[in-house]
Scaffold this motif. Structure first.
Motif, PDB file in Angstrom:
ATOM      1  N   ILE A 139      -8.703  -5.495  -8.053  1.00 19.04           N
ATOM      2  CA  ILE A 139      -7.616  -5.126  -7.156  1.00 19.04           C
ATOM      3  C   ILE A 139      -6.772  -6.355  -6.876  1.00 19.04           C
ATOM      4  O   ILE A 139      -7.281  -7.386  -6.422  1.00 19.04           O
ATOM      5  CB  ILE A 139      -8.162  -4.551  -5.829  1.00 19.04           C
ATOM      6  CG1 ILE A 139      -8.994  -3.296  -6.094  1.00 19.04           C
ATOM      7  CG2 ILE A 139      -7.016  -4.238  -4.870  1.00 19.04           C
ATOM      8  CD1 ILE A 139      -9.656  -2.734  -4.845  1.00 19.04           C
ATOM      9  N   ASP A 140      -5.473  -6.246  -7.169  1.00 20.88           N
ATOM     10  CA  ASP A 140      -4.531  -7.306  -6.852  1.00 20.88           C
ATOM     11  C   ASP A 140      -4.052  -7.078  -5.422  1.00 20.88           C
ATOM     12  O   ASP A 140      -3.312  -6.134  -5.134  1.00 20.88           O
ATOM     13  CB  ASP A 140      -3.356  -7.261  -7.828  1.00 20.88           C
ATOM     14  CG  ASP A 140      -2.315  -8.329  -7.527  1.00 20.88           C
ATOM     15  OD1 ASP A 140      -2.576  -9.177  -6.641  1.00 20.88           O
ATOM     16  OD2 ASP A 140      -1.248  -8.317  -8.171  1.00 20.88           O
ATOM     17  N   MET A 141      -4.482  -7.936  -4.495  1.00 17.93           N
ATOM     18  CA  MET A 141      -4.171  -7.749  -3.085  1.00 17.93           C
ATOM     19  C   MET A 141      -2.887  -8.444  -2.656  1.00 17.93           C
ATOM     20  O   MET A 141      -2.574  -8.487  -1.472  1.00 17.93           O
ATOM     21  CB  MET A 141      -5.332  -8.245  -2.227  1.00 17.93           C
ATOM     22  CG  MET A 141      -6.592  -7.419  -2.401  1.00 17.93           C
ATOM     23  SD  MET A 141      -7.867  -7.910  -1.217  1.00 17.93           S
ATOM     24  CE  MET A 141      -9.067  -6.586  -1.450  1.00 17.93           C
ATOM     25  N   THR A 142      -2.149  -8.989  -3.628  1.00 12.98           N
ATOM     26  CA  THR A 142      -0.921  -9.693  -3.282  1.00 12.98           C
ATOM     27  C   THR A 142       0.271  -8.757  -3.169  1.00 12.98           C
ATOM     28  O   THR A 142       1.378  -9.190  -2.831  1.00 12.98           O
ATOM     29  CB  THR A 142      -0.606 -10.782  -4.324  1.00 12.98           C
ATOM     30  OG1 THR A 142      -0.411 -10.165  -5.611  1.00 12.98           O
ATOM     31  CG2 THR A 142      -1.748 -11.783  -4.411  1.00 12.98           C
ATOM     32  N   LYS A 143       0.070  -7.480  -3.463  1.00 16.44           N
ATOM     33  CA  LYS A 143       1.163  -6.515  -3.336  1.00 16.44           C
ATOM     34  C   LYS A 143       0.576  -5.137  -3.062  1.00 16.44           C
ATOM     35  O   LYS A 143      -0.577  -4.865  -3.388  1.00 16.44           O
ATOM     36  CB  LYS A 143       2.001  -6.477  -4.618  1.00 16.44           C
ATOM     37  CG  LYS A 143       1.203  -6.229  -5.888  1.00 16.44           C
ATOM     38  CD  LYS A 143       2.056  -6.408  -7.131  1.00 16.44           C
ATOM     39  CE  LYS A 143       1.208  -6.254  -8.394  1.00 16.44           C
ATOM     40  NZ  LYS A 143       1.992  -6.498  -9.614  1.00 16.44           N
ATOM     41  N   GLY A 144       1.368  -4.281  -2.428  1.00 11.79           N
ATOM     42  CA  GLY A 144       0.904  -2.939  -2.098  1.00 11.79           C
ATOM     43  C   GLY A 144       0.545  -2.807  -0.625  1.00 11.79           C
ATOM     44  O   GLY A 144       0.586  -3.772   0.151  1.00 11.79           O
ATOM     45  N   ASN A 145       0.168  -1.593  -0.231  1.00 12.65           N
ATOM     46  CA  ASN A 145      -0.168  -1.304   1.156  1.00 12.65           C
ATOM     47  C   ASN A 145      -1.459  -2.005   1.564  1.00 12.65           C
ATOM     48  O   ASN A 145      -2.502  -1.824   0.936  1.00 12.65           O
ATOM     49  CB  ASN A 145      -0.307   0.212   1.348  1.00 12.65           C
ATOM     50  CG  ASN A 145      -0.612   0.587   2.777  1.00 12.65           C
ATOM     51  OD1 ASN A 145      -1.769   0.677   3.171  1.00 12.65           O
ATOM     52  ND2 ASN A 145       0.430   0.800   3.563  1.00 12.65           N
ATOM     53  N   THR A 146      -1.369  -2.808   2.614  1.00 13.66           N
ATOM     54  CA  THR A 146      -2.513  -3.627   3.037  1.00 13.66           C
ATOM     55  C   THR A 146      -3.714  -2.769   3.425  1.00 13.66           C
ATOM     56  O   THR A 146      -4.848  -3.045   3.004  1.00 13.66           O
ATOM     57  CB  THR A 146      -2.113  -4.516   4.230  1.00 13.66           C
ATOM     58  OG1 THR A 146      -1.091  -5.417   3.810  1.00 13.66           O
ATOM     59  CG2 THR A 146      -3.308  -5.315   4.735  1.00 13.66           C
ATOM     60  N   ALA A 180      -1.042 -16.966  -3.672  1.00 11.40           N
ATOM     61  CA  ALA A 180       0.271 -16.484  -4.115  1.00 11.40           C
ATOM     62  C   ALA A 180       1.405 -16.921  -3.195  1.00 11.40           C
ATOM     63  O   ALA A 180       2.572 -16.621  -3.451  1.00 11.40           O
ATOM     64  CB  ALA A 180       0.249 -14.959  -4.201  1.00 11.40           C
ATOM     65  N   GLY A 181       1.054 -17.612  -2.099  1.00 12.72           N
ATOM     66  CA  GLY A 181       2.079 -18.075  -1.172  1.00 12.72           C
ATOM     67  C   GLY A 181       2.619 -16.994  -0.261  1.00 12.72           C
ATOM     68  O   GLY A 181       3.728 -17.115   0.269  1.00 12.72           O
ATOM     69  N   ASN A 182       1.832 -15.922  -0.044  1.00 15.64           N
ATOM     70  CA  ASN A 182       2.271 -14.800   0.790  1.00 15.64           C
ATOM     71  C   ASN A 182       1.722 -14.909   2.210  1.00 15.64           C
ATOM     72  O   ASN A 182       0.828 -14.163   2.615  1.00 15.64           O
ATOM     73  CB  ASN A 182       1.823 -13.461   0.165  1.00 15.64           C
ATOM     74  CG  ASN A 182       2.482 -13.206  -1.173  1.00 15.64           C
ATOM     75  OD1 ASN A 182       3.568 -13.701  -1.436  1.00 15.64           O
ATOM     76  ND2 ASN A 182       1.821 -12.431  -2.018  1.00 15.64           N
TER      77      ASN A 182
END
Length: 462
Positions: free
Chosen positions: A14-21, A315-317
């Motif tokens: 799962i890429d947690m850097t984008k999408g609904n938290t 990712a700097g988010n």
């Protein structure tokens, strides 16, 4: 670079850097929650086999080693957790080279450290049980045998944990669940075989446990290196990297020390509990098992936030990290508010799963009501700790571990000495400790220092 890296994701990752938290956190957390429940079930079955198919002394022998072996496992688990967070930070930044070099250097760190701790535990088993824990003579030999054998298998557990946390760092929480299920079934089957069929007694329980651990480590390594693209290592990845090792040891050793301090506090606390007699000891043991079930679901939330934070810091988010904190606090509060009436209304029913004596059940029911009043501060610990760990804050684990150890060692004696509390001071002390550590965690989260340090930690390798 990031886009190229993301095309290699496994279906389980799962890429947690984008999408609904919220949906990302639920998807990642659910397998860990199942794994925690399964782990508790397996531990209960393991205990039942000792008591039902051997004898009470065997059960006592295994139980008497619990806190000290948990101390060893806590050290290994803390180190693996730190390594997993470093992996998640590289993974979030799209640094495939950093991920792979962390994997190879992590195996070097875990292999050498776990072998050293296992050997130390093997040779110190008898003196620790005699002089440190004052183990009764009638169960001493069984306890020594069990602890010595368990220590031999410590390296298997450490390697399995390392692979599991590395996979979680890349967003895969499902595969470690599969390994856990396999390990648990193997352990139960071999427990029955070694104890009932081969009549090996306590030694059989220990041999079954370490055999399952070694097999789990072997299977997890084979799967990871054959099926997971992040484990497709080149010759250059096997070079010793001092920067990676320092990063892993800095965070991993700090988290290992935190886990070790907390585990050590339980060893010391046990002496205070024992002074109140068999009924209180039984009640505290049963309520502790119930609390483990509550805590483990909060731990799953904390571990989820660690991976989420690690990936997003990489990712700097920063904005998504703050959003993850708010989402995590909301999820924790809902869980705590649900569990509060459950414990007040059904605490006695929960106790009956473990004991039959009415006096112990009555004690436990009141104790569960006391503890459930502190679930919000307990949950705050896990949420803030998850964020701080994921950001690579190496200072907080030491602060948190020291505060929790101090509370568990000092407060029970203090509150139990007060006439108003008496024996209930044992559980009040736990709640007050949660509150103090929760405030400490929240205060640390609000500080700016760890945020600037985290930005330096996640710089890509040169």
């Amino acid at each position: 670079m990031k886009g190229h890296f993301q095309t290699k994701h496994k279906e389980n990752s799962i890429d947690m850097t984008k999408g609904n938290t919220f949906s990302l956190m639920i998807r990642f957390m659910f397998p860990m929650m199942l794994g925690n429940i399964f782990q508790q079930f397996y531990n209960i079955v393991d205990t039942m086999i000792a008591g039902k198919f051997i004898d009470a002394n065997a059960l006592a022998a295994v139980g008497s080693t619990g806190n000290i072996t948990n101390l060893f496992f806590a050290l290994g688990n803390g180190l693996a957790t730190g390594i997993g967070i470093i992996v998640s930070q590289f993974y979030g930044s799209g640094d495939i080279r950093g991920v792979r070099k962390t994997i190879t250097n992590a195996f070097l760190i875990v292999g050498t450290s776990s072998a050293a701790v296992g050997i130390l535990g093997f040779f110190l088993a008898r003196p620790v049980l005699i002089y440190g824990l004052k183990t009764p003579e009638e169960i001493l030999e069984g306890a020594v045998s069990y602890m010595s054998i368990i220590c031999i298998g410590f390296i298997g557990t450490a390697i399995y944990n390392a692979v599991s946390y590395i996979l979680r760092g890349t967003g895969d929480s499902k595969t470690p669940l599969y390994f856990l299920i396999i390990s648990s079934f193997l352990n139960i089957i071999m427990d029955l075989a070694f104890v009932i069929c081969m009549d090996l007694g306590v030694k059989g329980l220990a041999i079954a446990t370490i055999t399952a651990q070694f097999l789990s480590a072997l299977v997890s390594c084979i799967y990871a290196f054959m099926r997971n693209p992040n484990f497709k290592l080149g010759r250059e990845d096997f070079l010793i990297d001092k920067e990676i090792i320092v990063r892993c040891l800095q965070l991993g050793s700090s988290m290992a020390l935190q886990s070790g301090l907390i585990a050590l506090s339980f060893v010391i606390l046990q002496r205070v509990i024992n002074s109140f007699g068999a009924v209180v000891v039984a009640a505290f043991t049963a309520t502790s098992k119930i609390e483990n079930l509550v805590n483990m679901q909060l731990k799953a939330l904390g571990d989820t936030l660690s991976t989420y934070t690690g990936q997003n810091y990489g990712a700097g988010n920063g904005d998504r990290v703050r959003k993850g904190y708010k989402t995590g606090m909301t999820m924790m509060a809902v869980y705590a508010l649900v569990m509060f009436p459950v414990m007040w209304l059904f605490g006695d029913a929960c106790m009956r799963f473990f004991v039959n004596e009415p006096e112990v059940i009555s004690f436990g029911q009141t104790a569960m009501r006391i503890l459930s009043s502190f679930y919000i501060p307990l949950g705050t610990i896990y949420v803030c700790r998850g964020i701080l760990n994921g950001a690579g804050d190496a200072k907080f684990p030491l602060i948190s571990g020291a505060a929790e150890m101090l509370g568990r060692v000092v407060f029970p004696t203090f509150f139990c000495a007060m006439p108003f509390f008496g024996v209930w001071g044992l559980w009040v002390a736990t709640g007050v400790t949660w509150t103090i550590v929760g405030i400490t965690a929240f205060t640390r989260y609000r500080m700016k220092e760890w945020k600037s340090e985290a930005e330096e930690i996640v710089e890509p390798l040169q």
